[in-house]
Write a protein that holds these residues in place. Sequence first.
Motif, PDB file in Angstrom:
ATOM      1  N   ASP A 201      -5.743 103.736  95.822  1.00  0.00           N
ATOM      2  CA  ASP A 201      -4.381 103.799  95.493  1.00  0.00           C
ATOM      3  C   ASP A 201      -4.106 105.540  94.856  1.00  0.00           C
ATOM      4  OD1 ASP A 201      -5.364 101.165  95.141  1.00  0.00           O
ATOM      5  OD2 ASP A 201      -3.284 100.562  94.505  1.00  0.00           O
ATOM      6  N   THR A 202      -5.120 105.728  94.134  1.00  0.00           N
ATOM      7  CA  THR A 202      -5.275 107.220  93.890  1.00  0.00           C
ATOM      8  C   THR A 202      -5.944 108.198  94.233  1.00  0.00           C
ATOM      9  OG1 THR A 202      -6.791 106.279  91.958  1.00  0.00           O
ATOM     10  CG2 THR A 202      -4.310 106.519  91.405  1.00  0.00           C
ATOM     11  N   THR A 203      -7.210 107.969  94.878  1.00  0.00           N
ATOM     12  CA  THR A 203      -8.061 108.710  95.294  1.00  0.00           C
ATOM     13  C   THR A 203      -7.568 109.172  96.640  1.00  0.00           C
ATOM     14  OG1 THR A 203      -9.614 107.153  96.527  1.00  0.00           O
ATOM     15  CG2 THR A 203      -9.894 107.378  94.208  1.00  0.00           C
ATOM     16  N   GLU A 204      -6.755 108.499  97.463  1.00  0.00           N
ATOM     17  CA  GLU A 204      -6.394 109.191  98.686  1.00  0.00           C
ATOM     18  C   GLU A 204      -5.058 110.140  98.462  1.00  0.00           C
ATOM     19  OE1 GLU A 204      -5.234 106.236 101.634  1.00  0.00           O
ATOM     20  OE2 GLU A 204      -7.188 105.937 102.064  1.00  0.00           O
ATOM     21  N   GLN A 205      -4.944 110.401  97.203  1.00  0.00           N
ATOM     22  CA  GLN A 205      -3.848 111.457  97.037  1.00  0.00           C
ATOM     23  C   GLN A 205      -4.648 112.856  96.931  1.00  0.00           C
ATOM     24  OE1 GLN A 205      -1.401 110.829  93.559  1.00  0.00           O
ATOM     25  NE2 GLN A 205      -1.650 108.564  93.588  1.00  0.00           N
ATOM     26  N   ALA A 206      -5.796 112.957  96.805  1.00  0.00           N
ATOM     27  CA  ALA A 206      -6.776 114.196  97.154  1.00  0.00           C
ATOM     28  C   ALA A 206      -6.917 114.403  98.491  1.00  0.00           C
ATOM     29  CB  ALA A 206      -8.009 114.007  96.280  1.00  0.00           C
ATOM     30  N   VAL A 207      -6.140 115.056  99.011  1.00  0.00           N
ATOM     31  CA  VAL A 207      -5.943 115.363 100.534  1.00  0.00           C
ATOM     32  C   VAL A 207      -6.707 116.947 100.770  1.00  0.00           C
ATOM     33  CG1 VAL A 207      -4.480 115.615 102.576  1.00  0.00           C
ATOM     34  CG2 VAL A 207      -4.079 113.836 101.004  1.00  0.00           C
ATOM     35  N   MET A 208      -7.681 117.080 101.330  1.00  0.00           N
ATOM     36  CA  MET A 208      -8.188 118.209 101.738  1.00  0.00           C
ATOM     37  C   MET A 208      -7.502 118.615 102.994  1.00  0.00           C
ATOM     38  SD  MET A 208     -10.235 120.897 101.065  1.00  0.00           S
ATOM     39  CE  MET A 208     -11.716 120.092 100.220  1.00  0.00           C
ATOM     40  N   THR A 209      -6.901 120.066 102.810  1.00  0.00           N
ATOM     41  CA  THR A 209      -6.116 120.540 104.187  1.00  0.00           C
ATOM     42  C   THR A 209      -7.041 121.514 104.568  1.00  0.00           C
ATOM     43  OG1 THR A 209      -4.901 122.271 102.744  1.00  0.00           O
ATOM     44  CG2 THR A 209      -3.984 119.921 103.049  1.00  0.00           C
ATOM     45  N   PRO A 210      -6.831 122.218 105.871  1.00  0.00           N
ATOM     46  CA  PRO A 210      -7.732 123.157 106.301  1.00  0.00           C
ATOM     47  C   PRO A 210      -7.534 124.434 105.550  1.00  0.00           C
ATOM     48  CG  PRO A 210      -6.350 122.118 108.262  1.00  0.00           C
ATOM     49  CD  PRO A 210      -5.969 121.615 106.855  1.00  0.00           C
ATOM     50  N   GLN A 211      -6.293 124.669 104.716  1.00  0.00           N
ATOM     51  CA  GLN A 211      -5.914 125.659 103.924  1.00  0.00           C
ATOM     52  C   GLN A 211      -6.939 125.662 102.829  1.00  0.00           C
ATOM     53  OE1 GLN A 211      -3.445 123.722 105.140  1.00  0.00           O
ATOM     54  NE2 GLN A 211      -2.697 125.436 106.647  1.00  0.00           N
ATOM     55  N   LEU A 212      -6.885 124.485 102.159  1.00  0.00           N
ATOM     56  CA  LEU A 212      -7.863 124.330 101.072  1.00  0.00           C
ATOM     57  C   LEU A 212      -9.494 124.404 101.279  1.00  0.00           C
ATOM     58  CD1 LEU A 212      -6.014 121.330  99.384  1.00  0.00           C
ATOM     59  CD2 LEU A 212      -6.167 123.408  98.282  1.00  0.00           C
ATOM     60  N   ARG A 213      -9.610 124.024 102.301  1.00  0.00           N
ATOM     61  CA  ARG A 213     -11.089 124.046 103.049  1.00  0.00           C
ATOM     62  C   ARG A 213     -11.494 125.550 103.179  1.00  0.00           C
ATOM     63  NH1 ARG A 213     -12.426 122.269 109.209  1.00  0.00           N
ATOM     64  NH2 ARG A 213     -14.238 123.614 109.547  1.00  0.00           N
ATOM     65  N   GLU A 214     -10.733 126.522 103.875  1.00  0.00           N
ATOM     66  CA  GLU A 214     -10.679 127.847 103.904  1.00  0.00           C
ATOM     67  C   GLU A 214     -11.000 128.547 102.495  1.00  0.00           C
ATOM     68  OE1 GLU A 214      -8.998 131.714 106.182  1.00  0.00           O
ATOM     69  OE2 GLU A 214      -8.006 129.752 105.941  1.00  0.00           O
ATOM     70  N   ARG A 215     -10.254 128.377 101.650  1.00  0.00           N
ATOM     71  CA  ARG A 215     -10.211 128.707 100.241  1.00  0.00           C
ATOM     72  C   ARG A 215     -11.733 128.212  99.597  1.00  0.00           C
ATOM     73  NH1 ARG A 215      -5.818 126.948  96.181  1.00  0.00           N
ATOM     74  NH2 ARG A 215      -7.330 128.175  94.967  1.00  0.00           N
ATOM     75  N   LEU A 216     -11.826 127.072  99.765  1.00  0.00           N
ATOM     76  CA  LEU A 216     -13.318 126.657  99.183  1.00  0.00           C
ATOM     77  C   LEU A 216     -14.320 127.189  99.742  1.00  0.00           C
ATOM     78  CD1 LEU A 216     -14.744 124.398  97.436  1.00  0.00           C
ATOM     79  CD2 LEU A 216     -14.662 122.884  99.309  1.00  0.00           C
ATOM     80  N   HIS A 248      -9.547 112.925 103.077  1.00  0.00           N
ATOM     81  CA  HIS A 248      -9.276 112.453 101.775  1.00  0.00           C
ATOM     82  C   HIS A 248     -10.813 112.667 100.994  1.00  0.00           C
ATOM     83  CE1 HIS A 248      -6.061 109.532 103.669  1.00  0.00           C
ATOM     84  NE2 HIS A 248      -5.712 110.401 103.052  1.00  0.00           N
ATOM     85  N   VAL A 249     -10.834 113.310 100.161  1.00  0.00           N
ATOM     86  CA  VAL A 249     -12.054 113.523  99.226  1.00  0.00           C
ATOM     87  C   VAL A 249     -11.942 112.824  98.123  1.00  0.00           C
ATOM     88  CG1 VAL A 249     -12.252 115.622 100.409  1.00  0.00           C
ATOM     89  CG2 VAL A 249     -11.195 115.747  98.490  1.00  0.00           C
ATOM     90  N   HIS A 250     -12.408 111.529  98.265  1.00  0.00           N
ATOM     91  CA  HIS A 250     -12.298 110.562  97.152  1.00  0.00           C
ATOM     92  C   HIS A 250     -13.217 110.998  95.983  1.00  0.00           C
ATOM     93  CE1 HIS A 250     -10.309 108.004 100.016  1.00  0.00           C
ATOM     94  NE2 HIS A 250     -11.312 108.071 100.776  1.00  0.00           N
ATOM     95  N   ASP A 251     -14.632 111.160  96.548  1.00  0.00           N
ATOM     96  CA  ASP A 251     -15.894 111.311  95.638  1.00  0.00           C
ATOM     97  C   ASP A 251     -15.657 112.519  94.613  1.00  0.00           C
ATOM     98  OD1 ASP A 251     -16.710 108.843  96.455  1.00  0.00           O
ATOM     99  OD2 ASP A 251     -18.108 109.654  97.799  1.00  0.00           O
ATOM    100  N   PRO A 252     -15.312 113.674  95.207  1.00  0.00           N
ATOM    101  CA  PRO A 252     -15.036 115.084  94.550  1.00  0.00           C
ATOM    102  C   PRO A 252     -14.113 114.833  93.312  1.00  0.00           C
ATOM    103  CG  PRO A 252     -15.120 115.613  96.710  1.00  0.00           C
ATOM    104  CD  PRO A 252     -15.141 114.098  96.584  1.00  0.00           C
ATOM    105  N   PHE A 253     -13.096 114.213  93.622  1.00  0.00           N
ATOM    106  CA  PHE A 253     -11.828 113.877  92.720  1.00  0.00           C
ATOM    107  C   PHE A 253     -12.385 112.994  91.643  1.00  0.00           C
ATOM    108  CE2 PHE A 253      -8.421 111.104  91.119  1.00  0.00           C
ATOM    109  CZ  PHE A 253      -7.774 112.117  90.522  1.00  0.00           C
ATOM    110  N   VAL A 254     -13.079 111.891  91.937  1.00  0.00           N
ATOM    111  CA  VAL A 254     -13.422 110.916  90.888  1.00  0.00           C
ATOM    112  C   VAL A 254     -14.548 111.790  89.855  1.00  0.00           C
ATOM    113  CG1 VAL A 254     -14.727 108.883  90.340  1.00  0.00           C
ATOM    114  CG2 VAL A 254     -13.015 108.829  92.317  1.00  0.00           C
TER     115      VAL A 254
END
Length: 337
Positions: A201-216, A248-254
């Motif tokens: 319900d909450t972890t799927e709100q952490a959505v990695m996009t291509p833009q965020l991936r490039e920044r990371l 969906h990057v569940h584990d990094p968010f948690v």
Amino acid sequence: MTLHFLIDCDPGIDDALALTYAFAHPQVAVEGLVATGGNVSTEQVGRNVRGLLDLLGGQGTPWTLGAENPLAQPLTTTEETHGPLGTGYGLLPGQKEPTGRAYGEGAALWIETARHFPGKLHGLILGPSTNLALALRRDPELPQYLASLTIMGGALNHRGNTMPTTEWNVHSDPEGLHEVLAAYSHPGLDLPYAPLLCPLDTTEQAVMTPQLRERLLAGGGELFTALDGALQFYMEFHEWDKLGFIAHVHDPFVTALAVNRALAANGQPHIPLGEGTPVTLDVELAGTLTRGQVVADWLGRWGRDPNAQALTSALAPEFFEHFIQTVRAAYAPKGYA
């Protein structure tokens, strides 16, 4: 101050990102890692843990192989989501070489580490709960030695990501989480914390996009190249699953949530990333259609006191800013901000 963590995980692509954050955070000391079968086999998880430690500079971190199988069912794995080795297209040092370690040492590491840091160890489960359940069988007093317990798992008021009502970590070992929740359900148990369950319900709100991936991952290098290959595979899977070219990057968010909640509990500067609500939780073990579903008794129909908190809000934009800054501060190649 230093936060002492034991992380039980099954890398796994998002687990790899979570471990990267944990080792990057300047106030986190990872005191132990338990390799639990889930995304891939227990042995392969162990190989991945070893390879990640090599890239993260954590070669001295104690780690063990957990149980070979879940408590009451055969191990199922999810190579279609994480790739045959568990890290998609990413490659880790020694990833195909046997660990040479024996199965079943995870429970002992939970107990030994908790008793070595009484009242100061933060437990974090990013995979099935098998090995904490086994530890609790051996040492029922274990909850008293932890400072907190955070678990990624379940789908409460949300569709599942495995079966219609189940999330992968709990689906992989329903009895494991059931036994952990039961250990926190004893009348008279007086603890300064309640386990925090972080559901889809909450972890799927952490959505990695291509833009965020490039920044990371800008700048490359062995670690970032491995993570980039892993995320490419993961995003392709999400696209195949009709969710778009995202992850969906569940584990990094948690993991970031657990770290910042621990900082807050110690009166330290922190970043609020979500809120929990007390609730009674249990796991369906017998349903022909719903085995592995985590059930929340929001209305108190069972007449049982709350045995946990459920994460009911998530601040994804704040998470990504914090996550990217933390990881890049520790691991970005020289010359890259």
